[in-house]
Write a protein that holds these residues in place. Structure first.
Motif, mmCIF file in Angstrom:
data_model
loop_
_atom_site.group_PDB
_atom_site.id
_atom_site.type_symbol
_atom_site.label_atom_id
_atom_site.label_comp_id
_atom_site.label_asym_id
_atom_site.label_seq_id
_atom_site.Cartn_x
_atom_site.Cartn_y
_atom_site.Cartn_z
ATOM 1 N N ILE A 224 -52.747 -10.449 -1.863
ATOM 2 C CA ILE A 224 -53.097 -9.216 -1.526
ATOM 3 C C ILE A 224 -51.926 -8.062 -1.687
ATOM 4 O O ILE A 224 -52.112 -6.925 -2.133
ATOM 5 C CB ILE A 224 -53.476 -9.034 -0.084
ATOM 6 C CG1 ILE A 224 -54.693 -10.052 0.288
ATOM 7 C CG2 ILE A 224 -54.015 -7.643 0.388
ATOM 8 C CD1 ILE A 224 -55.973 -9.644 -0.583
ATOM 9 N N ILE A 225 -50.820 -8.496 -1.102
ATOM 10 C CA ILE A 225 -49.651 -7.566 -1.249
ATOM 11 C C ILE A 225 -48.903 -7.504 -2.561
ATOM 12 O O ILE A 225 -48.770 -6.313 -2.926
ATOM 13 C CB ILE A 225 -48.621 -7.993 0.040
ATOM 14 C CG1 ILE A 225 -49.581 -7.802 1.566
ATOM 15 C CG2 ILE A 225 -47.555 -6.943 0.050
ATOM 16 C CD1 ILE A 225 -48.850 -8.293 2.638
ATOM 17 N N ASN A 226 -48.625 -8.749 -2.985
ATOM 18 C CA ASN A 226 -47.459 -8.731 -4.221
ATOM 19 C C ASN A 226 -48.151 -8.092 -5.293
ATOM 20 O O ASN A 226 -47.604 -7.304 -6.002
ATOM 21 C CB ASN A 226 -47.252 -10.269 -4.223
ATOM 22 C CG ASN A 226 -45.641 -10.526 -4.051
ATOM 23 O OD1 ASN A 226 -45.223 -9.861 -3.169
ATOM 24 N ND2 ASN A 226 -45.124 -11.918 -4.277
ATOM 25 N N PRO A 227 -49.508 -8.339 -5.445
ATOM 26 C CA PRO A 227 -50.189 -7.783 -6.946
ATOM 27 C C PRO A 227 -50.377 -6.595 -6.732
ATOM 28 O O PRO A 227 -50.161 -5.730 -7.933
ATOM 29 C CB PRO A 227 -51.510 -8.290 -6.908
ATOM 30 C CG PRO A 227 -51.564 -9.666 -5.844
ATOM 31 C CD PRO A 227 -50.413 -9.447 -4.816
ATOM 32 N N ALA A 228 -50.179 -5.869 -5.578
ATOM 33 C CA ALA A 228 -50.207 -4.018 -5.498
ATOM 34 C C ALA A 228 -48.962 -3.807 -6.437
ATOM 35 O O ALA A 228 -48.915 -2.603 -6.975
ATOM 36 C CB ALA A 228 -50.327 -3.625 -4.133
ATOM 37 N N TYR A 229 -47.807 -4.487 -6.287
ATOM 38 C CA TYR A 229 -46.524 -3.985 -6.867
ATOM 39 C C TYR A 229 -45.956 -4.271 -8.229
ATOM 40 O O TYR A 229 -44.867 -4.300 -8.646
ATOM 41 C CB TYR A 229 -45.431 -3.955 -5.714
ATOM 42 C CG TYR A 229 -45.623 -3.395 -4.326
ATOM 43 C CD1 TYR A 229 -45.542 -2.005 -4.302
ATOM 44 C CD2 TYR A 229 -46.419 -4.184 -3.597
ATOM 45 C CE1 TYR A 229 -45.799 -1.262 -2.985
ATOM 46 C CE2 TYR A 229 -47.009 -3.528 -2.219
ATOM 47 C CZ TYR A 229 -46.314 -2.344 -2.113
ATOM 48 O OH TYR A 229 -46.638 -1.602 -0.966
#
Length: 272
Positions: A224-229
């Protein structure tokens, strides 16, 4: 880069020895500003020069201050209004009709859904800031000594990493939970995961619940978090760098620093 981490809300010893250090501050608006403001007041009293990045639409962080210089940059407040946070808090905090075992997972699911949208917005805003040639030149030319940031939102971590500046967190956790869990032995049979509503004395069912919360936190970080960046780190950082590795380097290297605390929030609060 030599990042640091605040367990007792402290800054490196070097700042206590040398007055007039340049500090770049990347805060989070709302209630998070309360603790950051206290730290900035103490730093200002010690003669340090402070620059705060904030939104022109900030709810609580004033653009005009006698203790710091502000630079307006796009933040969450520019993209998400208060209703976004109010809805998130209501969904997460007030689902009391569900059985306890189910409720905490449902609350975590609701929080993850909201955070997923939030991190997508933050990644876009971070890209805009890094692409701002004039702003980045100004930040480099100022020759900051350190970045003080709130890790609840990772913009400060991204900026600190990009500018290759040592970083300090103003709290002892990152956006995936308690900082101690990342640098100290934390078996899930004995150490409750934040959000699980458990204590250190758990029966078998509670240990299973704690394990599920841990697995969910891993899923949340990596899917969820890592892929956004991903796009930001591929464009502006060395291959293999991602948000989690940058945050964990800030935590893990603290073990090697053994810096003496010069700012203790408890002492400052007692003086208020």
């Amino acid at each position: 880069m030599r990042p640091l981490f605040l367990f007792r809300i402290s800054l490196p010893l070097k700042l206590s020895q040398n007055l007039g250090e340049e500090i770049l501050v990347v805060p989070v608006d709302g209630s998070h500003w309360i603790n950051m403001k206290i730290i900035l007041e103490e730093l200002h009293s010690r003669g340090h020069e402070i620059t705060v990045l904030c939104s022109a639409k900030s709810w609580y962080i004033p653009s005009n201050s006698s203790i710091y210089t502000s630079i307006n940059v796009p933040m969450m407040e520019d993209e998400a209004d208060r209703d976004f946070y109010i809805t998130m808090i209501q969904d997460v905090m007030y689902r009391r009709s569900y059985p306890n075992f189910i409720r905490t997972f449902y609350q975590q699911y609701l929080l993850t859904s909201a955070l997923g949208d939030g991190h997508t917005i933050l990644a876009k805003l971070s890209g805009k800031i890094l692409e701002d040639v004039v702003l980045m030149k100004r930040l480099r030319d100022t020759k900051f000594d350190i970045v003080l940031t709130d890790p609840a939102l990772p913009l400060g971590v991204i900026l600190g990493g990009y500018l290759k500046l040592p970083m300090v967190f103003n709290v002892r956790w990152i956006n995936t939970g308690e900082g101690h869990l990342t640098i100290a032995p934390s078996p899930v049979s004995y150490v409750p995961i934040p959000g699980s509503e458990l204590h250190h004395q758990m029966d078998f069912q509670e240990r299973i619940k704690n394990l599920l919360h841990y697995l969910y936190s891993v899923y949340e970080q990596y899917f969820i978090i890592n892929p956004a960046y991903i796009d930001i780190f591929q464009k502006y950082f060395h291959p293999g760098t991602d948000l989690l590795s940058l945050e964990l380097s800030t935590l893990n290297l603290q073990l090697k620093c053994n810096q003496v605390s010069f700012l203790d929030t408890d002492k400052v609060l007692r003086q208020k």
